[in-house]
Motif scaffolding. Sequence first.
Motif, PDB file in Angstrom:
ATOM      1  N   LEU A 291       0.837  -1.198   0.000  1.00 37.18           N
ATOM      2  CA  LEU A 291       0.000   0.000   0.000  1.00 37.18           C
ATOM      3  C   LEU A 291       0.874   1.252   0.000  1.00 37.18           C
ATOM      4  O   LEU A 291       2.039   1.201   0.413  1.00 37.18           O
ATOM      5  CB  LEU A 291      -0.888   0.012   1.245  1.00 37.18           C
ATOM      6  CG  LEU A 291      -2.060  -0.976   1.226  1.00 37.18           C
ATOM      7  CD1 LEU A 291      -2.594  -1.170   2.636  1.00 37.18           C
ATOM      8  CD2 LEU A 291      -3.155  -0.482   0.301  1.00 37.18           C
ATOM      9  N   PRO A 292       0.346   2.396  -0.439  1.00 35.36           N
ATOM     10  CA  PRO A 292       1.110   3.648  -0.387  1.00 35.36           C
ATOM     11  C   PRO A 292       1.515   3.999   1.046  1.00 35.36           C
ATOM     12  O   PRO A 292       0.831   3.641   2.004  1.00 35.36           O
ATOM     13  CB  PRO A 292       0.126   4.680  -0.948  1.00 35.36           C
ATOM     14  CG  PRO A 292      -0.825   3.895  -1.782  1.00 35.36           C
ATOM     15  CD  PRO A 292      -0.964   2.576  -1.088  1.00 35.36           C
TER      16      PRO A 292
ATOM     17  N   ARG B 294      -6.694   3.865  -1.619  1.00 35.85           N
ATOM     18  CA  ARG B 294      -6.539   2.519  -2.183  1.00 35.85           C
ATOM     19  C   ARG B 294      -7.427   1.516  -1.450  1.00 35.85           C
ATOM     20  O   ARG B 294      -8.023   0.630  -2.084  1.00 35.85           O
ATOM     21  CB  ARG B 294      -5.077   2.093  -2.096  1.00 35.85           C
ATOM     22  CG  ARG B 294      -4.799   0.698  -2.642  1.00 35.85           C
ATOM     23  CD  ARG B 294      -4.565   0.694  -4.137  1.00 35.85           C
ATOM     24  NE  ARG B 294      -3.290   1.310  -4.442  1.00 35.85           N
ATOM     25  CZ  ARG B 294      -2.114   0.673  -4.321  1.00 35.85           C
ATOM     26  NH1 ARG B 294      -2.066  -0.566  -3.896  1.00 35.85           N
ATOM     27  NH2 ARG B 294      -0.997   1.291  -4.652  1.00 35.85           N
ATOM     28  N   MET B 295      -7.512   1.657  -0.142  1.00 42.11           N
ATOM     29  CA  MET B 295      -8.352   0.744   0.636  1.00 42.11           C
ATOM     30  C   MET B 295      -9.825   0.894   0.265  1.00 42.11           C
ATOM     31  O   MET B 295     -10.559  -0.092   0.173  1.00 42.11           O
ATOM     32  CB  MET B 295      -8.174   0.996   2.130  1.00 42.11           C
ATOM     33  CG  MET B 295      -6.836   0.549   2.686  1.00 42.11           C
ATOM     34  SD  MET B 295      -6.718   0.936   4.453  1.00 42.11           S
ATOM     35  CE  MET B 295      -5.018   0.474   4.780  1.00 42.11           C
TER      36      MET B 295
ATOM     37  N   THR C 135     -10.917 -12.561  -0.865  1.00 42.36           N
ATOM     38  CA  THR C 135      -9.951 -12.352   0.196  1.00 42.36           C
ATOM     39  C   THR C 135      -8.809 -11.490  -0.329  1.00 42.36           C
ATOM     40  O   THR C 135      -8.344 -11.678  -1.448  1.00 42.36           O
ATOM     41  CB  THR C 135      -9.412 -13.704   0.697  1.00 42.36           C
ATOM     42  OG1 THR C 135     -10.509 -14.475   1.214  1.00 42.36           O
ATOM     43  CG2 THR C 135      -8.377 -13.515   1.791  1.00 42.36           C
ATOM     44  N   LEU C 136      -8.356 -10.534   0.473  1.00 40.86           N
ATOM     45  CA  LEU C 136      -7.323  -9.587   0.064  1.00 40.86           C
ATOM     46  C   LEU C 136      -5.990  -9.933   0.724  1.00 40.86           C
ATOM     47  O   LEU C 136      -5.950 -10.317   1.896  1.00 40.86           O
ATOM     48  CB  LEU C 136      -7.719  -8.168   0.474  1.00 40.86           C
ATOM     49  CG  LEU C 136      -9.031  -7.632  -0.123  1.00 40.86           C
ATOM     50  CD1 LEU C 136      -9.486  -6.402   0.634  1.00 40.86           C
ATOM     51  CD2 LEU C 136      -8.860  -7.329  -1.594  1.00 40.86           C
ATOM     52  N   VAL C 137      -4.904  -9.781  -0.033  1.00 39.09           N
ATOM     53  CA  VAL C 137      -3.564 -10.045   0.494  1.00 39.09           C
ATOM     54  C   VAL C 137      -2.690  -8.819   0.250  1.00 39.09           C
ATOM     55  O   VAL C 137      -2.647  -8.291  -0.868  1.00 39.09           O
ATOM     56  CB  VAL C 137      -2.919 -11.277  -0.171  1.00 39.09           C
ATOM     57  CG1 VAL C 137      -1.571 -11.591   0.480  1.00 39.09           C
ATOM     58  CG2 VAL C 137      -3.841 -12.491  -0.076  1.00 39.09           C
ATOM     59  N   TYR C 138      -2.003  -8.375   1.299  1.00 38.70           N
ATOM     60  CA  TYR C 138      -1.122  -7.215   1.206  1.00 38.70           C
ATOM     61  C   TYR C 138       0.254  -7.563   1.774  1.00 38.70           C
ATOM     62  O   TYR C 138       0.365  -8.383   2.687  1.00 38.70           O
ATOM     63  CB  TYR C 138      -1.670  -6.044   2.034  1.00 38.70           C
ATOM     64  CG  TYR C 138      -2.996  -5.487   1.574  1.00 38.70           C
ATOM     65  CD1 TYR C 138      -3.050  -4.440   0.658  1.00 38.70           C
ATOM     66  CD2 TYR C 138      -4.189  -5.991   2.068  1.00 38.70           C
ATOM     67  CE1 TYR C 138      -4.267  -3.905   0.252  1.00 38.70           C
ATOM     68  CE2 TYR C 138      -5.415  -5.472   1.663  1.00 38.70           C
ATOM     69  CZ  TYR C 138      -5.445  -4.427   0.756  1.00 38.70           C
ATOM     70  OH  TYR C 138      -6.649  -3.904   0.359  1.00 38.70           O
ATOM     71  N   PHE C 139       1.289  -6.893   1.260  1.00 40.54           N
ATOM     72  CA  PHE C 139       2.594  -6.864   1.902  1.00 40.54           C
ATOM     73  C   PHE C 139       2.678  -5.549   2.676  1.00 40.54           C
ATOM     74  O   PHE C 139       2.140  -4.535   2.232  1.00 40.54           O
ATOM     75  CB  PHE C 139       3.730  -6.911   0.879  1.00 40.54           C
ATOM     76  CG  PHE C 139       3.907  -8.253   0.218  1.00 40.54           C
ATOM     77  CD1 PHE C 139       3.452  -9.417   0.802  1.00 40.54           C
ATOM     78  CD2 PHE C 139       4.572  -8.355  -1.002  1.00 40.54           C
ATOM     79  CE1 PHE C 139       3.628 -10.652   0.195  1.00 40.54           C
ATOM     80  CE2 PHE C 139       4.754  -9.570  -1.620  1.00 40.54           C
ATOM     81  CZ  PHE C 139       4.281 -10.732  -1.018  1.00 40.54           C
TER      82      PHE C 139
ATOM     83  N   ARG D 180       7.193  -1.322  10.225  1.00 41.01           N
ATOM     84  CA  ARG D 180       7.128   0.040  10.761  1.00 41.01           C
ATOM     85  C   ARG D 180       5.765   0.695  10.507  1.00 41.01           C
ATOM     86  O   ARG D 180       5.349   1.564  11.268  1.00 41.01           O
ATOM     87  CB  ARG D 180       8.236   0.907  10.151  1.00 41.01           C
ATOM     88  CG  ARG D 180       9.631   0.457  10.472  1.00 41.01           C
ATOM     89  CD  ARG D 180      10.655   1.449   9.960  1.00 41.01           C
ATOM     90  NE  ARG D 180      10.561   1.628   8.517  1.00 41.01           N
ATOM     91  CZ  ARG D 180      11.145   0.835   7.627  1.00 41.01           C
ATOM     92  NH1 ARG D 180      11.853  -0.204   8.028  1.00 41.01           N
ATOM     93  NH2 ARG D 180      11.015   1.055   6.329  1.00 41.01           N
ATOM     94  N   ARG D 181       5.085   0.298   9.441  1.00 43.15           N
ATOM     95  CA  ARG D 181       3.797   0.904   9.100  1.00 43.15           C
ATOM     96  C   ARG D 181       2.615  -0.003   9.426  1.00 43.15           C
ATOM     97  O   ARG D 181       1.467   0.365   9.164  1.00 43.15           O
ATOM     98  CB  ARG D 181       3.765   1.268   7.613  1.00 43.15           C
ATOM     99  CG  ARG D 181       4.731   2.360   7.203  1.00 43.15           C
ATOM    100  CD  ARG D 181       4.476   2.849   5.786  1.00 43.15           C
ATOM    101  NE  ARG D 181       4.682   1.793   4.803  1.00 43.15           N
ATOM    102  CZ  ARG D 181       5.853   1.506   4.236  1.00 43.15           C
ATOM    103  NH1 ARG D 181       6.935   2.197   4.577  1.00 43.15           N
ATOM    104  NH2 ARG D 181       5.970   0.545   3.340  1.00 43.15           N
TER     105      ARG D 181
END
Length: 286
Positions: free
Chosen positions: A138-139, A148-149, A158-162, A166-167
């Motif tokens: 994500l930004p 974006r969300m 189902t959603l997958v994010y890296f 730290r964020r």
Amino acid sequence: MTGTLVLAGTPIGDVADAPPRLARELAEADIVAAEDTRRLGRLTQALGVRPTGKVVSYFEGNEAARTPELADALESGARVLLVTDAGMPSVSDPGYRLVAAAVERGIGVTAVPGPSAVLTALALSGLPVDRFCFEGFLPRKQGERRTRMREAAEERRTLVYFESPRRLAATLEDMAEVFGSGRRGAVCRELTKTYEEVRRGRLDELAEWAAEGVRGEITVVIEGAPEPGGDALGPEELAHRVAVREEAGERRKEAIAAVAQQAGVPKREVFDAVVAAKNAAAPGKP
């Protein structure tokens, strides 16, 4: 004759997960293009193999400049092996430009399949895996991140994010706000490594946990939006969905109509939920 571009999946943690073909390709390639040549050295040492071809760096900083050079080598007949730090090249890693250049020149592209953080996290999450959508990173800026969300808020897969550790806390807080605090998720940390951990729960619970600080490489899995006519949504969730649409610039009347249609409930029910939420937030209310 033209050469071949080989995309090689590398271990995401445990070097024992390296596919057997990887060692042979490393030993026989004319050129090994690596995201980090030092990490490549540690990998080849662990696998007991020594590249006989030329080793060059290929990372975000020089990807655009080095792609034509590697494409020319491929066109001249070289077998080029592309490896990134972990997982499959071009999936949130360098590689897309070179694949596109090879395809444009009619050069063969193949792959050495290997471990995937995306699929591993999905399998461990406990969430539906029959349909999913990979959203990558994500930004960094909150406004862009929330935008974006919102685009994915009604996605039923189902959603997958890296995400960076730290964020992570800030991202989970935004997810709880945009997707709804009750949406289920899983945070997968250090997959296949010594300190592997999978934390499952509601988004508000995960955000509270992450606020204490999290280390390691992170993959986040979020359940998709409920199907229309599925489990009934409570007044708080109905009001929240209207608020998300209003924050994105939609007029309240249109937002209420859209939420009512998606939830399979009368518009009056959504309107009453919005009024109740507004009254509850008003000063002086208990």
